[in-house]
Scaffold this motif. Structure first.
Motif, PDB file in Angstrom:
ATOM      1  N   ILE A   6       0.882  -1.306   0.124  1.00 18.39           N
ATOM      2  CA  ILE A   6      -0.218   0.003   0.148  1.00 18.39           C
ATOM      3  C   ILE A   6       0.772   1.357   0.081  1.00 18.39           C
ATOM      4  O   ILE A   6       0.718   2.315  -0.738  1.00 18.39           O
ATOM      5  CB  ILE A   6      -1.034   0.154   1.238  1.00 18.39           C
ATOM      6  CG1 ILE A   6      -1.888  -1.120   0.977  1.00 18.39           C
ATOM      7  CG2 ILE A   6      -1.767   1.088   1.115  1.00 18.39           C
ATOM      8  CD1 ILE A   6      -2.670  -1.356   2.330  1.00 18.39           C
ATOM      9  N   CYS A  10       0.879   4.435  -2.903  1.00 20.04           N
ATOM     10  CA  CYS A  10      -0.058   5.319  -2.358  1.00 20.04           C
ATOM     11  C   CYS A  10       0.941   6.511  -2.267  1.00 20.04           C
ATOM     12  O   CYS A  10       0.512   7.685  -2.336  1.00 20.04           O
ATOM     13  CB  CYS A  10      -0.781   5.268  -1.213  1.00 20.04           C
ATOM     14  SG  CYS A  10      -2.107   4.150  -1.445  1.00 20.04           S
ATOM     15  N   GLY A  49      -7.050  -0.696   2.428  1.00 20.46           N
ATOM     16  CA  GLY A  49      -5.970   0.464   2.929  1.00 20.46           C
ATOM     17  C   GLY A  49      -5.787   0.468   4.162  1.00 20.46           C
ATOM     18  O   GLY A  49      -6.398  -0.489   4.912  1.00 20.46           O
ATOM     19  N   ALA A 106      -4.417   5.815   3.737  1.00 20.93           N
ATOM     20  CA  ALA A 106      -3.994   5.430   2.501  1.00 20.93           C
ATOM     21  C   ALA A 106      -5.170   4.281   2.089  1.00 20.93           C
ATOM     22  O   ALA A 106      -5.234   3.313   2.413  1.00 20.93           O
ATOM     23  CB  ALA A 106      -2.697   4.687   2.517  1.00 20.93           C
ATOM     24  N   VAL A 107      -5.651   4.510   0.848  1.00 22.42           N
ATOM     25  CA  VAL A 107      -6.589   3.623   0.099  1.00 22.42           C
ATOM     26  C   VAL A 107      -5.852   3.157  -1.210  1.00 22.42           C
ATOM     27  O   VAL A 107      -5.503   4.190  -1.923  1.00 22.42           O
ATOM     28  CB  VAL A 107      -7.727   4.415   0.009  1.00 22.42           C
ATOM     29  CG1 VAL A 107      -8.963   3.357  -0.835  1.00 22.42           C
ATOM     30  CG2 VAL A 107      -8.663   4.761   1.132  1.00 22.42           C
ATOM     31  N   GLN A 139      -9.983   3.378  -4.675  1.00 23.91           N
ATOM     32  CA  GLN A 139     -10.198   4.883  -4.185  1.00 23.91           C
ATOM     33  C   GLN A 139     -11.399   5.433  -4.866  1.00 23.91           C
ATOM     34  O   GLN A 139     -11.990   4.789  -5.871  1.00 23.91           O
ATOM     35  CB  GLN A 139      -9.128   5.994  -4.723  1.00 23.91           C
ATOM     36  CG  GLN A 139      -7.764   5.420  -3.995  1.00 23.91           C
ATOM     37  CD  GLN A 139      -6.509   6.446  -4.192  1.00 23.91           C
ATOM     38  OE1 GLN A 139      -6.617   7.471  -5.143  1.00 23.91           O
ATOM     39  NE2 GLN A 139      -5.335   6.289  -3.790  1.00 23.91           N
TER      40      GLN A 139
END
Ligand SMILES: CC(C)(COP(=O)(O)OP(=O)(O)OC[C@H]1O[C@@H](n2cnc3c(N)ncnc32)[C@H](O)[C@@H]1OP(=O)(O)O)[C@@H](O)C(=O)NCCC(=O)NCCS
Length: 150
Positions: free
Chosen positions: A19, A23, A55, A72-73, A78
């Motif tokens: 992730i 991201c 996330g 964070a996704v 998103q």
């Protein structure tokens, strides 16, 4: 789809690192994440449907303040409201812990995240010049708790 938060575990390090790489421009590696996970005042939660992880969020609880470290996704997920869910969760946690304020730094160019935080009433409080490794400025946001929260 039903999603929920659970505490991140050592077994999640690989996905957390993934992730980070997806991201962020200056991602944390597994070693950095692992030492953070073990700290008593840091909270790491993953957003999951029980099978997949979409996330994660992390914050530090220091005295009566929460400092958001990361929200964070994964890019594929998103735009589905998960970012809002994460910020809402952090505000709920802050209230449960009787914190009086939440703060964070965000890149000056990260309008999407700024909009997300502003939507919850976070107010711009200043800048940290050249805060990031590539020298980009950080914007500092604060949310005072106890007032109206959307
Ligand atoms: C910032 C981030 C967490 C938002 O997550 P998300 O799941 O896409 O966000 P949501 O779907 O919940 O949308 C939340 C808000 O973000 C903003 N937003 C979402 N998609 C957007 C887009 N394509 N363009 C501009 N703003 C957008 C909107 O304000 C939205 O609120 P609204 O739908 O009520 O208008 C996600 O983009 C991300 O992980 N980015 C990379 C990591 C990062 O920058 N984290 C923040 C570090 S401080």
């Amino acid at each position: 789809m039903k999603v929920f938060f659970r505490e991140a575990e050592i077994d999640d390090l690989e996905i957390l690192e993934f992730i980070e790489r997806q991201c962020f421009r200056d991602p944390w590696n597994a070693d950095m994440l692992s030492s953070e996970l073990s700290m008593s005042h840091s909270v790491y939660l993953v957003l999951t449907d029980g099978e997949n992880i979409f996330g994660y969020l992390s914050y530090l609880h220091i005295l009566d303040e929460l400092h958001i470290m990361n929200v964070a996704v994964l890019p594929d997920y998103q735009g589905n409201g998960y970012g809002r869910l994460m910020v809402k969760r952090i505000i709920d946690d802050a209230q449960a812990k009787e914190a009086v304020a939440i703060t964070l730094e965000v890149r000056e160019s990260n309008y999407r995240a700024q909009k997300l935080y502003e939507g919850f009433g976070f107010a711009l409080a200043g800048t940290r010049p050249h805060y990031y490794m590539d020298k980009e400025n950080a914007l500092i946001y604060w949310l005072e708790l106890g007032g109206d929260i959307q």
